[in-house]
Scaffold this active site. Structure first.
Site, PDB file in Angstrom:
ATOM      1  N   GLU A   1      41.592 -66.132  64.139  1.00  0.00           N
ATOM      2  CA  GLU A   1      41.263 -67.214  63.395  1.00  0.00           C
ATOM      3  C   GLU A   1      39.999 -67.400  63.068  1.00  0.00           C
ATOM      4  O   GLU A   1      39.694 -67.434  61.871  1.00  0.00           O
ATOM      5  CB  GLU A   1      42.118 -68.453  64.063  1.00  0.00           C
ATOM      6  CG  GLU A   1      43.674 -68.533  64.240  1.00  0.00           C
ATOM      7  CD  GLU A   1      44.043 -69.438  65.235  1.00  0.00           C
ATOM      8  OE1 GLU A   1      43.316 -70.225  65.965  1.00  0.00           O
ATOM      9  OE2 GLU A   1      45.515 -69.453  65.601  1.00  0.00           O
TER      10      GLU A   1
ATOM     11  N   ASP B   1      36.655 -74.886  65.889  1.00  0.00           N
ATOM     12  CA  ASP B   1      37.888 -75.088  65.362  1.00  0.00           C
ATOM     13  C   ASP B   1      38.531 -76.269  66.240  1.00  0.00           C
ATOM     14  O   ASP B   1      38.790 -76.219  67.384  1.00  0.00           O
ATOM     15  CB  ASP B   1      38.593 -74.088  65.482  1.00  0.00           C
ATOM     16  CG  ASP B   1      40.345 -74.218  65.173  1.00  0.00           C
ATOM     17  OD1 ASP B   1      40.521 -75.334  64.860  1.00  0.00           O
ATOM     18  OD2 ASP B   1      41.021 -73.129  64.851  1.00  0.00           O
TER      19      ASP B   1
ATOM     20  N   ASP C   1      48.761 -69.110  58.717  1.00  0.00           N
ATOM     21  CA  ASP C   1      48.184 -69.522  59.964  1.00  0.00           C
ATOM     22  C   ASP C   1      49.216 -70.323  60.837  1.00  0.00           C
ATOM     23  O   ASP C   1      49.972 -71.290  60.777  1.00  0.00           O
ATOM     24  CB  ASP C   1      47.377 -70.829  59.622  1.00  0.00           C
ATOM     25  CG  ASP C   1      46.801 -71.464  60.552  1.00  0.00           C
ATOM     26  OD1 ASP C   1      47.081 -71.215  61.701  1.00  0.00           O
ATOM     27  OD2 ASP C   1      45.936 -72.652  60.067  1.00  0.00           O
TER      28      ASP C   1
HETATM   29  P1  ADP Z   1      46.238 -77.054  64.627  1.00  0.00           P
HETATM   30  O1  ADP Z   1      45.281 -75.935  64.267  1.00  0.00           O
HETATM   31  O2  ADP Z   1      46.064 -77.464  66.124  1.00  0.00           O
HETATM   32  O3  ADP Z   1      47.461 -76.682  64.224  1.00  0.00           O
HETATM   33  P2  ADP Z   1      45.311 -78.797  62.407  1.00  0.00           P
HETATM   34  O4  ADP Z   1      44.024 -78.013  62.205  1.00  0.00           O
HETATM   35  O5  ADP Z   1      46.101 -78.797  61.365  1.00  0.00           O
HETATM   36  O6  ADP Z   1      45.882 -78.389  63.932  1.00  0.00           O
HETATM   37  O7  ADP Z   1      44.563 -80.193  62.703  1.00  0.00           O
HETATM   38  C1  ADP Z   1      45.575 -81.267  62.996  1.00  0.00           C
HETATM   39  C2  ADP Z   1      44.633 -82.435  63.316  1.00  0.00           C
HETATM   40  O8  ADP Z   1      43.748 -82.936  62.527  1.00  0.00           O
HETATM   41  C3  ADP Z   1      45.605 -83.856  63.700  1.00  0.00           C
HETATM   42  O9  ADP Z   1      45.103 -84.459  64.893  1.00  0.00           O
HETATM   43  C4  ADP Z   1      45.187 -84.702  62.539  1.00  0.00           C
HETATM   44  O10 ADP Z   1      45.488 -85.784  62.977  1.00  0.00           O
HETATM   45  C5  ADP Z   1      43.818 -84.303  62.402  1.00  0.00           C
HETATM   46  N1  ADP Z   1      43.323 -84.989  61.019  1.00  0.00           N
HETATM   47  C6  ADP Z   1      43.721 -84.407  59.818  1.00  0.00           C
HETATM   48  N2  ADP Z   1      43.297 -85.054  58.845  1.00  0.00           N
HETATM   49  C7  ADP Z   1      42.231 -85.770  59.623  1.00  0.00           C
HETATM   50  C8  ADP Z   1      41.256 -86.656  58.937  1.00  0.00           C
HETATM   51  N3  ADP Z   1      41.058 -87.010  57.525  1.00  0.00           N
HETATM   52  N4  ADP Z   1      40.433 -87.262  60.083  1.00  0.00           N
HETATM   53  C9  ADP Z   1      40.514 -87.069  61.212  1.00  0.00           C
HETATM   54  N5  ADP Z   1      41.740 -86.225  61.750  1.00  0.00           N
HETATM   55  C10 ADP Z   1      42.341 -85.606  60.821  1.00  0.00           C
HETATM   56 MG    MG Z   2      44.554 -74.267  63.538  1.00  0.00          MG
END
Ligand code: ADP
Ligand code: MG
Length: 617
Positions: A181, A203, A20
């Protein structure tokens, strides 16, 4: 008696890894004996931040160390590079206002970023993240990793997909498949086992929001619609909290931390921690110790929910638009899958549940689902998992020839494969017993300008009046790009299938040329198509009129009505080869009007005839 030895050799063989490659975070996963499993680095961390930094010696580092350098050396560090993949300088003008990055050279069309002493393209930067994931996977598996499956957003176009493949190649990886995705997320939940259904994948990540609606049929995922916002995510929530905290600090300390890069980054981390805690506890503290001062503020979920409600509403607006595009109502959604770290927020979950009126899947870790699904796909490719599934895109549209040599496209260019589409056609001649199915590939409107792939006859269709037969034509492209075309008479069930290899024998250049040509000819094609369609309609109405003129109703018709019909017929015949579809349509309309009375009389006679028939019985 001999002993059996269990052979674990399989386990040590090199694995296909699923990746991913996210905007904010990236993860890798692989299939083990129990199912998909996330790769951990030697410190036990699963998430690799998608951040890359150029060191003094020009070497690249990615992940956690680069995240640290973002605080101290922002000018040699870059994040969110996924936004720039496969895009030209002119594509990202708007983007530049929203997210800061230093383009090295404005002159060329491809984007190059200046980082420290190096100039790098987005695929080169992404490759650094991939290399990090590859290293971690090799460490976890104790074997070399060379083959991968990488996920991409469903809306990624050809160039963005190609750039992702290039990044893989630059990292020394053979990208066997790109998987959407939302499809990966559905696979992680084993939704492919359902065989049929409509799936919504919501997502909500760090910087982007995507909603995708998929239709699953016979284990194939078809993307019905996508929507979203490339600048809406957890970052926006962080900024809301940060603004409050900065305001507090200003009034309590008399210092504006906004002008202190390190201070503001630390405060940002503090609010992110508080935000993430609030997903699990009803109240928490935002806390900062900095330069011998301390700041503390309690925040509860009530306040938090009120603060973020507008952000969540924006995601719902996209969801509704996506439903509209897919021509579906919320009740028609069978499964909802939550993806992305921000879907841990309780308010997000309740809002999504309320909108789709279905309990979303949350059993898996939302920031791991996509990588887990990529591993499932990798397992399918390796033969570890049964069933053949998923994805590439069709380079050119596929369709069949219909009346007048016009092409009706069933699968459009750039559709992800496997893909399938079914459309119903009808016959043009009374009592027709065979239909010729002519399968074509290309972007032009007329069959003669497209590439002919196959022709076959559907035989034994029930002889019925023209327009009454229902011939279902189904196109199905499997994961290897093999096209199967099935034609079926819905009344008799008579069916005929052929297998076609659509992209074989077409070079990259030929594909390019075909697309270019279609753009050059678009207008001309359209006109020609409209003329052909009008001619087909003219043929239909002329033959119907001639048939009617042999009926009893014609004899009963007043002489002036008969004359009007004859006149309109002559005019339509004269206009037939005029190449002017406006004129043709006008004459068709006129004949239609002239024959109204005749048609009514015929209808009444037919009904009377039918009633008489009933009586005799
Ligand atoms: P991407 O797909 O854009 O790479 P992710 O799916 O990894 O991103 O999501 C990252 C986001 O999720 C960040 O903004 C992070 O702060 C948020 N996040 C992670 N854990 C939590 C949580 N427990 N509560 C709220 N937001 C969260
Ligand atoms: Mg993602």
């Amino acid at each position: 008696m001999g002993t059996f030895q269990i052979d674990f050799g399989e386990q040590r063989r090199s694995k296909i890894v699923g990746i991913d490659l996210g905007t904010t975070n990236s993860l890798a996963a692989y299939m083990d004996l129990t199912g998909p499993r996330i790769v951990e680095d030697p410190e036990g961390r699963k998430i690799v931040p998608s951040i890359v930094s150029v060191l003094e010696d020009g070497k690249l580092v990615a992940g956690e160390p680069a995240r640290e350098l973002l605080l101290t050396d922002p000018e040699r560090t870059v994040y969110s590079v996924k936004r720039l993949m496969g895009r030209g300088v002119s594509d990202v003008e708007e983007e530049r206002k929203l997210f800061p990055f230093r383009i090295a050279d404005d002159s060329g069309s491809a984007i190059k970023l200046k980082l420290g002493n190096r100039t790098l393209t987005p695929p080169e930067i992404s490759a650094a993240v991939l290399r990090r994931l590859k290293d971690n996977a090799e460490g976890a598996l104790g074997a070399p990793v060379t083959e991968v499956v990488i996920t991409v957003p469903a809306y990624f176009n050809d160039a963005q997909r190609q750039a992702t493949k290039d990044a893989g190649r630059l990292a020394g990886l053979d990208v066997l498949r790109l998987v959407n995705e939302p499809t990966a997320a559905s696979l992680a939940y084993g939704l492919d086992k359902r065989k049929q259904g409509i799936i919504a994948v919501y997502d909500f990540g760090g910087g982007t929001f995507d909603i995708s609606i998929l239709r699953l049929h016979d284990g194939i995922f078809e993307v019905l619609a996508t929507n979203g916002d490339t600048h809406l995510g957890g970052d926006d929530i962080d900024n809301l909290l940060l603004r409050i905290a900065l305001e507090d600090v200003r009034s309590e300390w008399g210092v504006d931390l906004a002008h202190d890069p390190e201070g503001v980054q630390r405060l940002r981390r503090a609010v992110i921690r508080a935000k993430e805690e609030l997903s699990f506890v009803p109240e928490t503290l935002i806390r900062l110790e900095y330069k011998a001062k301390s700041y503390e503020r309690a925040i509860d979920r009530n306040l938090f929910d009120r603060l973020i409600a507008p952000v969540i509403e924006r995601t719902l607006v996209s969801c509704r638009a996506c439903l509209t595009d897919a021509k579906l109502t919320p009740e028609q959604i069978d499964e909802v899958v939550l993806v992305g770290g921000s879907t841990r927020i309780p308010l997000v979950r309740t809002a999504v549940e309320r909108l789709f009126q279905a309990k979303p899947h949350t059993e898996l870790n939302p920031d791991e689902v996509v990588a887990l699904g990529a591993a499932v796909q990798a397992g399918i490719l390796a033969g570890d998992v049964e069933d053949q599934l998923l994805l590439d895109v069709t380079p050119l549209s596929l369709g069949i020839e219909t009346m007048g040599g016009v092409v009706s496209k069933l699968i459009h260019r750039n559709s992800t494969i496997p893909a399938s589409a079914t459309e119903t056609f009808t016959t043009a001649v009374d009592g027709q017993r065979n239909v010729l199915i002519h399968v074509l590939q290309g972007e032009r409107e007329l069959a003669k300008d497209c590439r002919s792939l196959a022709r076959f006859d559907l035989k034994d269709i029930q002889p019925v009046p023209a327009g009454f037969a229902r011939i279902e034509v189904r196109f199905l492209i499997d994961a290897n790009g093999i096209l199967n075309v099935t034609a079926r008479d819905a009344r008799t069930g008579a069916e005929q299938t052929v297998e076609v290899k659509p992209s074989y024998g077409l070079s990259e250049d030929q594909v390019e040329a075909m697309i270019r040509e279609s753009l050059d000819h678009a207008e001309e094609d359209m006109r020609e198509r409209q003329v052909r369609e009008a001619q087909v309609e003219a043929d239909n109405i002329l033959s119907a009129t001639e048939k009617a003129q042999k009926s009893a109703a014609w004899i009963a018709l007043a002489p002036e009505d008969q004359a009007a019909i004859e006149e309109s017929k002559r005019e339509l015949q004269a206009a037939y080869h005029s190449n002017d579809h406006y004129l043709l349509n006008q004459k068709i309309e006129a004949l239609n009007k002239a024959t109204t009375k005749l048609a009514e009389t015929m209808m009444n006679t037919a009904v009377r005839g039918a009633l008489r028939g009933t009586k005799i019985e």
